[in-house]
Design a protein around this motif. Structure first.
Motif, mmCIF file in Angstrom:
data_model
loop_
_atom_site.group_PDB
_atom_site.id
_atom_site.type_symbol
_atom_site.label_atom_id
_atom_site.label_comp_id
_atom_site.label_asym_id
_atom_site.label_seq_id
_atom_site.Cartn_x
_atom_site.Cartn_y
_atom_site.Cartn_z
ATOM 1 N N UNK A 729 -15.320 0.271 5.586
ATOM 2 C CA UNK A 729 -14.637 0.252 6.866
ATOM 3 C C UNK A 729 -13.425 1.154 6.797
ATOM 4 N N UNK A 731 -9.737 2.155 9.107
ATOM 5 C CA UNK A 731 -8.811 1.679 10.123
ATOM 6 C C UNK A 731 -9.063 2.388 11.452
ATOM 7 N N UNK A 732 -9.075 1.607 12.510
ATOM 8 C CA UNK A 732 -9.251 2.223 13.828
ATOM 9 C C UNK A 732 -8.053 1.973 14.733
ATOM 10 N N UNK A 733 -7.238 1.053 14.380
ATOM 11 C CA UNK A 733 -6.088 0.771 15.219
ATOM 12 C C UNK A 733 -5.271 -0.292 14.536
ATOM 13 N N UNK A 734 -4.267 -0.767 15.233
ATOM 14 C CA UNK A 734 -3.419 -1.782 14.616
ATOM 15 C C UNK A 734 -4.255 -3.018 14.350
ATOM 16 N N UNK A 735 -4.383 -3.353 13.091
ATOM 17 C CA UNK A 735 -5.113 -4.559 12.720
ATOM 18 C C UNK A 735 -6.609 -4.443 12.881
ATOM 19 N N UNK A 736 -7.077 -3.270 13.188
ATOM 20 C CA UNK A 736 -8.511 -3.116 13.463
ATOM 21 C C UNK A 736 -9.125 -2.139 12.482
ATOM 22 N N UNK A 737 -10.297 -2.457 12.057
ATOM 23 C CA UNK A 737 -11.077 -1.514 11.267
ATOM 24 C C UNK A 737 -12.490 -1.551 11.799
ATOM 25 N N UNK A 738 -13.240 -0.560 11.456
ATOM 26 C CA UNK A 738 -14.615 -0.511 11.933
ATOM 27 C C UNK A 738 -15.476 0.086 10.834
ATOM 28 N N UNK A 836 3.859 -2.805 12.980
ATOM 29 C CA UNK A 836 3.108 -2.497 14.196
ATOM 30 C C UNK A 836 2.400 -3.771 14.627
ATOM 31 N N UNK A 841 -2.522 -9.664 14.730
ATOM 32 C CA UNK A 841 -2.311 -9.168 13.387
ATOM 33 C C UNK A 841 -1.151 -8.176 13.444
ATOM 34 N N UNK A 842 -0.494 -8.072 12.334
ATOM 35 C CA UNK A 842 0.582 -7.088 12.263
ATOM 36 C C UNK A 842 0.262 -6.138 11.120
ATOM 37 N N UNK A 843 0.169 -4.870 11.450
ATOM 38 C CA UNK A 843 0.031 -3.849 10.410
ATOM 39 C C UNK A 843 1.418 -3.410 9.998
ATOM 40 N N UNK A 844 1.583 -3.177 8.741
ATOM 41 C CA UNK A 844 2.888 -2.649 8.349
ATOM 42 C C UNK A 844 2.720 -1.485 7.395
#
Lengths: 1064, 491
Positions: A729, A731-738, A836, A841-844
């Motif tokens: 996977x 990362x696709x965005x904050x807290x998101x993966x694909x 972020x 979820x918070x990405x940091x």
């Protein structure tokens, strides 16, 4: 047979001549030699054939030769049972003929078994000898055995320092240019006529020089004894130089012989020069040998360099030299400076050297055309390059009418047009930090930062990692370093970002240029290559890659034509190792950015290794091993994680690459194409495939075209299959993966490359038909094909220029707060925690002076134990700790600032506002910034202004002082004052860091305190120098890589030419 | 043909490309997809999860009527009590472990009392004008409850205010106050944080937003409180509703109101935080026995139409006059609520988000009919343990009023503190209100089971023939916090 000899000149002279023929395994030539002797207009009176332990039929020939016996009254064969040096053999021969009553009228003519004197040779020599009493030794003009018009030697030419000068050069055409030569220092023993009295006077050969250098020493001593040594151009001797040509059985190798000859010349010089000069001469010989050797090494003549270096061995036998000098003292009658004119003048020697160097390094002008003529067919049309060469136009006109230049210029115009918005926003300006967006992450770093990210044992963004870092960082670091030499770039906040932006910007231009140059392996037609290059440079896949910031794909796009051409050249019979090493270097760079292509190139090299004939296997081995070795331990990671071989930074896609055109878009070379413009690729595909059908002139060409077709199919298959292989996977965005897979564009580049090969190959018949139409329909077809090829490519380029690069890339994303940047890169070295938040979820990002990931890559488990960091962040953003958050955990981690993307109303912002130890600094469009209070100072400690990466604490953990850092990941080099109580160095790094870092105090290594949460070291109480060195990971590997890189670059630099190498 | 090999070559490439293209169209979707590594949408992150808090703080206003410049100081008898429920009340809480519950006051956070026993009540008398922090850590943090009781006898300044201590937040709606010569309202804003907080006020009134209050901001120093006189920013406003917004931190705000009508002391009470604007509100704990008014505020920009129902012991009742209540945009409305025989809740549905609270009073039937009143705000449904501590209130009538939502609710009620508490399970019919007599319990704990439920505890007594009365709304104690997963990204 030798040409008829000129009639004998003059009457029979009064001197008597005895001849000595030295034979050693010379059956091949001996009969002719004796024939020549028999044919002399002035035959010798006596002949001694000295057979030096020959094992072939030489002895029999000597005994049976009737011709010579008819002419020479006394023929004696002297058989030596043991092999002796040639000097000894000659001495034996002379000794076998007792001297007459008047030795000054008696002569000895020495011949080797592989020399054939012309009929008047002896007469001419003797005449020269008789002309003056002072002449003691006379030598002939020695010409080539095979071609008497080529010179071999005319007297021995030597500089004052004992360097033999090939003047004339072996094989130089004889145009009488040396015929005015008379007095020389020495002549070769081959065909040497020596006055018996001189022989006796000088005492024959010195025992130190009976094999090599015997002739030189003898001549020199004769000169010193007051006897002239002359060369007689009218006396011609054909010489097979059997020893030097390696044709004499049982003799040492020719190179060895040559080396010994050079060495002997030096030794003779040392023995015969002025005793005062000898030490200086010896020094000079040593120095000049080393310098010359190094110079030759740089000129890529290792063999010659070695030969030069072996000259030094002449100095290894000082006693032999001294002995020869001692023995020669009695015959010396002249002052040494009387011989000055016999040496080669220093200016001549220098000029010869310069000529040689120039000859070696100037490229062969004719080579390219020869190669083109051998491998390609331009058809009935004279290539316009030829006409240009024939009628040289003015330089500017030649430039502007050069198709390659026009293609590059056109792409540059299209690029500027496409980048217009970004350029206006200052994308390339050093005052900005480059561009970011899509796959490309904002980067704030410079060459130094990238280099450390590559080299250091502990490196990378956030808490860092000890895993081997990608070599693309080293390449980008080198590029950035180069860019920093330009004015303004070094002062940029992010020279790395600016360099990457420029790289992206210049990709189409550079790719066009490289494709134009590389296209030469398929066709020499400039027009066709320019068109192919234009198609390659503005290809849809390149445009798409650019628009989404795929720097890796850009690099591949630039280098792929070179690499493919290099592989093609390596597989050819006339390929060079220079090109092969350059290709290996290019492959390594491509592989560093796109590992899948490294795998592919390895397979190709392996195929060549297995199937290729002869030297091509060696080249294949270079292509197979060098790239992998250059990339070093990073390649070993493929074994641990094979996904690395299928992915790469900026090579992933998390979206379905299939657009509205479905499978058609990749087929037409435009991944993700959405508009009708994808159809512009159709003619290229059709013509490319048709071009592969063009008739090949040779098998190699046919194999090349098949290779192109295979490459295209492989690329297409890879592109279509890539979306079905999920690598993990991303990362696709904050807290998101694909789920992520390899971007199909990489395969499409190969597909496109194969098609361009077809296009270039197909250009030949088309251009031929256009130039000289033989059939009407053929002409029409050619016009249609040319139109189909040119129009869509130009239209696509124009369309790309008009559409622009899209909005994904934007300028100035890498703007971290100035205060955070300053503290992060300064002595405090603290970090910025960038939060972020999203709904669940918070990405940091833990941003320090270490550059983050430049491009999106697969999600990977962290290398370091992130628990303290994650807990600290979770406490901040989560609800666990209610409202009374304590920021000391952040300060301990060296976090100086916290920035939140979002508005002040966000719950997270409010939480941070109420946290103890966090004070809000301000709000900007990028978010809200808080400052973290430093840790409280211990009693007597100096308070810190902000949290720091390295700190000195007392036994209770109270802060004593901030330890200034000097590089990424808490590299320290500082002097600490004496302490008053137990003190510890604490580093805001993960525990795993300690395994890679080398911490020393006054040179003594400190061991980490066990059981501490962060790397902690007990520091002695004395004042001293504290150093934290993140020693290079695997230093020996790195050193090996550096050495190999230097070697490969050295080998890849097209220095010197084949012509000179062949000669050497 | 002379160029067979070339044609074969091109043909193979063309056919191969075509075959690949056709093959690619056949293999669609996830069919034929190879996974070399697990691809997760969240990249190995834990899901958001509720975790037990390990630190909790509640803010009590302290002596409400002290320390406001320009306003008369009235020192009441103030007792603050804090406790954590006994083991087993909070689901999932560890039975062992350590923790403390402590009471802290003022900027120095001086300790007023502390306990480390689960279920034990720590209480202290308060004399200063500083806010009081009830702080619990460790295993005692989940379910922390604190209540402040203000009591004063006498003629004018008499009354009872039972004020549940609040979790601080950045956005507080307070409903209370009114016009009248001696009807004073003060808004107490306490900052429990370590940094100064800027607080701004917005006041909605009978005829819309009150401009004088707009833009009124005060800075509240760390661990202190500031008092705003509502009369100063909105004089003569008959039905104010105050919106307190904090920037740079979180605060706790309470509206303290005293009403002396002429010479008649009508009482004192604290209005605590009302539920955030919503279209479906419930005001629980409206006691019977006196006049009841409902105040509705409409912060939206369009007029709201609201329907108010009485949720009594026999289910919902719809009075005619409350069938359609119009609340103008940005304004407030006071509507009288018909008397009911028993305690009830008020259900409010509207087309625009509203803020609501009910006003109830108890008056003496003799003399000048002195009395006391109570404000009961609409509250969010209880999701977990809630409670009210009732220190220093012996001899009063304490009733727990529970109002269920659209479905019946079961509630475990625990009366009294410590292990000697009386336990019972109460079932509240849908949209009805059940009353539980708390007797002389010094604490009331509620643990909701099924259904949605809201509640309040009313305290009533008589002092020298004059009633005193207050209602404390139940709000969920801090038990769990949403643990947001965090993930590190490399750039």
């Amino acid at each position: 047979m030798s040409p008829p000899a000129p009639p004998s000149t003059g009457q029979r002279t009064s001197g008597t001549v005895d001849a000595v023929v030295v034979v050693h395994n010379g059956a091949t030539w001996l009969a002719q030699c004796l024939d020549g002797l028999a044919a002399q207009t002035l035959p010798p009176a006596r002949l001694v054939i000295v057979d030096v332990a020959s094992t072939d039929t030489s002895g029999a020939i000597a005994r049976a030769h009737s011709g010579v016996r008819r002419v020479v009254p006394s023929v004696e064969v002297l058989r030596l049972e043991q092999a002796v040096p040639v000097g000894r053999a000659i001495e034996h021969g002379i000794a076998a003929m007792p001297a007459g009553p008047n030795p000054s009228d008696s002569w000895v003519w020495v011949l080797h078994d592989d020399t054939v004197p012309r009929a008047n040779a002896l007469a001419q020599l003797l005449q020269a000898g008789l002309r003056s009493k002072s002449v003691g030794v006379a030598g002939p003009k020695i010409v080539s055995w095979e071609d008497p018009r080529r010179l071999v030697e005319m007297g021995l030419q030597i500089t004052r320092t004992g360097r033999r000068l090939a003047s004339p050069a072996r094989g130089e055409a004889d145009q009488g240019q040396y015929d005015n030569r008379a007095d020389v220092l020495a002549v070769s023993t081959s065909g040497m006529l020596v006055r018996r009295s001189v022989w006796d006077d000088v005492g024959g050969f010195d025992r130190a020089f009976v094999e090599h250098g015997a002739d030189l020493d003898f001549g020199w001593r004769a000169q010193l004894a007051g006897h002239r040594v002359v060369v007689v151009p009218a006396a011609v001797v054909r010489d097979a130089s059997a020893g030097l040509d390696g044709e004499r059985p049982g003799a040492p190798r020719p190179r060895e012989l040559e080396r010994r000859g050079r060495r002997a010349a030096r030794q003779v010089t040392l023995a015969r020069c002025s005793p005062l000069a000898a030490p200086f001469l010896a020094l000079w010989m040593a120095l000049s040998a080393v310098v010359a050797s190094l110079t030759l090494l740089v000129a890529k003549r290792p063999r010659l360099a070695w030969r030069e270096l072996t000259d030094v061995t002449a100095l290894l036998h000082p006693f032999a030299t001294l002995g020869a000098r001692w023995r020669g003292r009695s015959t010396k009658r002249l002052r040494r400076d009387h011989l000055a004119t016999l040496f080669v003048a220093p200016s001549v020697a220098a000029r010869t050297t310069v000529d040689h160097i120039q000859d070696a390094i100037t490229p062969e002008r004719t080579r390219a055309r020869r190669e083109a003529a051998a491998t390609t067919e331009t058809g009935p049309v004279a290539d316009d390059s030829e006409s240009l060469d024939n009628l040289p136009a003015s330089l500017p006109r030649r430039i502007v009418s050069h198709p390659g230049f026009l293609a590059v210029a056109a792409v540059l115009v299209a690029t500027v047009a496409a980048w217009r918005d970004a350029l206006r926003a200052g994308a390339l300006s050093p005052t900005n930090a480059g561009v970011a967006g899509g796959e490309l992450r904002p980067v704030t770093s410079n060459a130094y930062g990238l280099w450390h990210a590559f080299r250091d044992a502990w490196h990378g963004a956030g808490l860092g990692t000890g895993a081997e870092s990608g070599p693309h960082l080293a390449v980008l670091s080198a590029l950035t370093w180069l860019a920093e030499r330009l004015p303004g770039v070094a002062e940029s906040r992010s020279s790395a970002g600016v360099t990457i932006a420029w790289l992206l910007f210049l990709t189409p231009v550079l790719a066009t240029w490289s494709a134009y140059l590389a296209g030469r392996v398929v066709t020499s037609s400039r027009l066709a290559r320019a068109l192919g290059a234009l198609a390659w440079g503005t290809a849809g896949v390149a445009a798409t890659a650019l628009a989404s910031g795929r720097v890796t794909v850009s690099v591949v796009h630039i280098l792929l034509p070179f690499v493919l051409a290099g592989f093609c050249l390596a597989a050819r019979r006339d390929g060079t190792f220079t090109a092969t090493f350059a290709t290996a270097l290019g492959t390594a760079v491509v592989g560093a950015f796109a590992p899948p292509l490294l795998a592919l190139s390895a397979v190709a090299a392996l195929l060549l290794l297995v199937l290729g004939p002869g030297l091509r296997r060696a080249r294949a081995l270079v292509l197979l091993l060098v790239p992998a070795a250059l990339l070093g331990p990073w390649v070993a990671r493929f074994v641990e994680d094979p996904r690395l071989l299928l992915s790469g930074p900026g090579l992933l896609s998390t979206a379905d690459d299939r657009g509205p055109w479905g499978v058609l878009a990749p087929l037409l070379g435009a991944p993700g194409g959405t508009t009708w413009a994808v159809w512009l690729g159709a003619p290229l595909v059709v013509l490319g495939v048709l071009g592969l059908a063009s008739r090949s002139r040779s098998r190699a060409q046919s194999v090349g075209l098949a290779g192109g077709g295979l490459l295209a199919l492989l690329g297409l298959a890879g592109a279509l299959a890539s979306s079905h292989v999920v690598l993990g996977s991303a990362e696709t965005g904050v807290g998101r993966s694909a789920p992520a897979h390899l971007w199909s564009g990489l395969g499409l580049q190969l597909w496109l490359a194969g098609l361009v090969v077809g296009l270039l190959a197909g250009s030949r018949p088309v251009l031929a038909s256009l130039a000289g139409p033989r059939r009407r329909w053929g002409f029409v077809a050619a016009v249609v094909a040319a139109g189909l090829a040119v129009a869509p490519v130009l239209a696509a380029a124009a369309l790309w220029g008009a559409h622009g690069i899209g909005r994904t890339l934007s300028v100035g994303q890498a703007t971290l707060p100035a205060v955070a940047l300053e503290q992060g890169s300064g002595a405090l070295g603290n970090r910025l925690l960038l939060l972020r938040p999203s709904d669940d979820v918070v990405d940091f990002v833990l941003a320090g002076q270490e550059p983050g990931e430049l491009l999106r890559d697969l999600d990977r488990a962290p290398d370091a134990d992130e628990t303290p960091l994650v807990n600290a962040v979770a406490d901040i953003v989560g609800g666990r700790g209610a409202d009374s958050l304590d920021s000391t955990a952040l300060a301990r981690l060296g976090i100086g600032f916290v920035q939140v993307r979002g508005t002040a109303d966000a719950p997270l912002a409010r939480r941070l506002d109420s946290s103890q130890g966090l004070s809000r600094l301000g709000t900007s469009e990028r978010g809200i910034l808080w400052k973290v209070q430093p840790l409280r100072a211990a009693d007597g400690g100096s308070p810190a202004t902000a949290p720091s990466r390295a700190r000195l604490v007392d036994a209770d953990g109270g802060l004593l002082q901030v330890v200034p850092t000097s590089g990424p990941h808490a590299a320290v080099d500082t002097t600490l004052p004496a302490g008053s109580g137990p003190r510890f160095l604490v580093l805001a790094e993960p525990a795993e860091w300690a395994a890679q870092a080398l911490v020393t105090f006054d040179g003594r290594q400190l061991e980490p305190v066990a059981g501490s949460a962060q790397p902690t070291y007990a520091v002695p109480l004395t004042a001293g120098t504290l150093e934290v060195d993140l020693a290079a990971a695997r230093p020996w590997w790195r050193l090996g890589q550096a050495v190999l890189l230097g070697f490969v670059i050295f080998m890849a630099v097209p220095f010197g030419n084949r012509r000179s190498r062949r000669r050497s | 043909m002379r160029n067979v090999s070339g044609i074969v070559r091109a043909g193979v490439v063309a056919l191969g490309a075509a075959a690949l293209a056709v093959g690619a169209t056949r293999v669609g979707g996830t069919d034929g997809t190879v996974q070399l590594a697990p691809a997760s949408a969240r990249a190995g992150l834990p899901e958001s999860s509720d975790v037990l808090v390990d630190q909790a703080s509640l803010v009590c206003p302290g002596q409400q009527r002290l320390g406001a410049t320009g306003l008369r100081d009235v020192k009441g008898t103030v007792t603050v009590a804090a406790a954590s429920p006994v083991a087993g009340v909070v689901k999932g809480a560890p039975s062992t472990g350590t923790g403390t519950v402590s009471l802290l006051a003022g900027p120095s956070s001086g300790g007023l009392g502390q306990t480390s026993d689960q279920g034990a009540v720590v209480s202290a008398g308060i004399s200063g004008a500083d806010p009081v922090l009830a702080r619990a850590t460790g295993v005692l943090a989940p379910g922390l409850v604190a209540t402040q009781v203000w009591r004063h006898g006498g003629d004018d300044d008499r009354g009872l205010a039972v004020t549940p201590c609040q979790l601080p937040s950045s956005d507080v709606w307070l409903v209370g106050g009114g016009s009248g010569a001696s009807r004073t309202e003060r808004v107490l804003v306490s900052n429990p944080g370590a940094n100064a907080v800027t607080v701004s006020f917005e006041v909605l009134g009978h005829s819309g937003r009150i401009d004088a209050a707009a833009g009124h901001t005060v800075s509240v120093p760390p661990l202190s409180r500031e008092v705003l006189s509502l009369d100063a920013v909105a004089p003569d406003e008959p039905s104010p509703v105050v919106h307190v917004t904090a920037t740079g931190g979180v605060v706790s705000a309470v509206l303290d109101e005293q009403w002396i009508a002429g010479a008649t002391a009508r009482g004192i009470d604290d209005s605590t935080r009302a539920a955030a604007p919503g279209t479906d509100l419930v005001v629980p704990g409206v006691e019977a026995g006196g006049a009841v008014w409902l105040r509705l505020a409409n912060p939206a920009g369009t007029e709201a139409l609201a329907q108010v129902r009485l949720l009594g012991d026999k289910g919902p009742v719809q009075p005619d006059n409350l069938r359609a209540v119009r609340v103008p945009a940005g304004a407030t409305v006071d509507v009288p609520v018909p008397r009911n025989a028993t305690a009830m809740g008020l259900g409010i549905r509207s087309d625009q988000p509203l803020v609501a609270a009910a006003w109830t009073e108890r008056r003496a039937t003799t003399a000048d009919q002195m009395g006391d009143f109570a404000w009961t705000p609409a509250t969010p449904a209880l999701g977990g343990v809630a409670g009210v501590l009732l220190p220093n209130l012996r001899g009063t009538t304490k009733r727990l009023l529970l109002t269920a939502g659209p479905s019946p609710a079961t509630v475990q009620v625990r009366l009294g503190s410590g292990q000697g508490a009386r336990l019972s399970t109460v079932t509240v019919p849908a949209e009805s209100t059940a009353v539980v007599d708390a007797g002389d319990a010094d604490a009331v704990w509620v643990v909701p089971g099924t259904g949605t439920v809201r509640g309040a505890v009313s305290v009533a007594g008589v002092d020298a023939g004059v009633p005193f009365f207050s209602v404390a709304s139940l709000s969920e104690a801090p038990v769990r916090a949403l643990s947001v997963p965090v993930r590190q990204v490399r750039n």
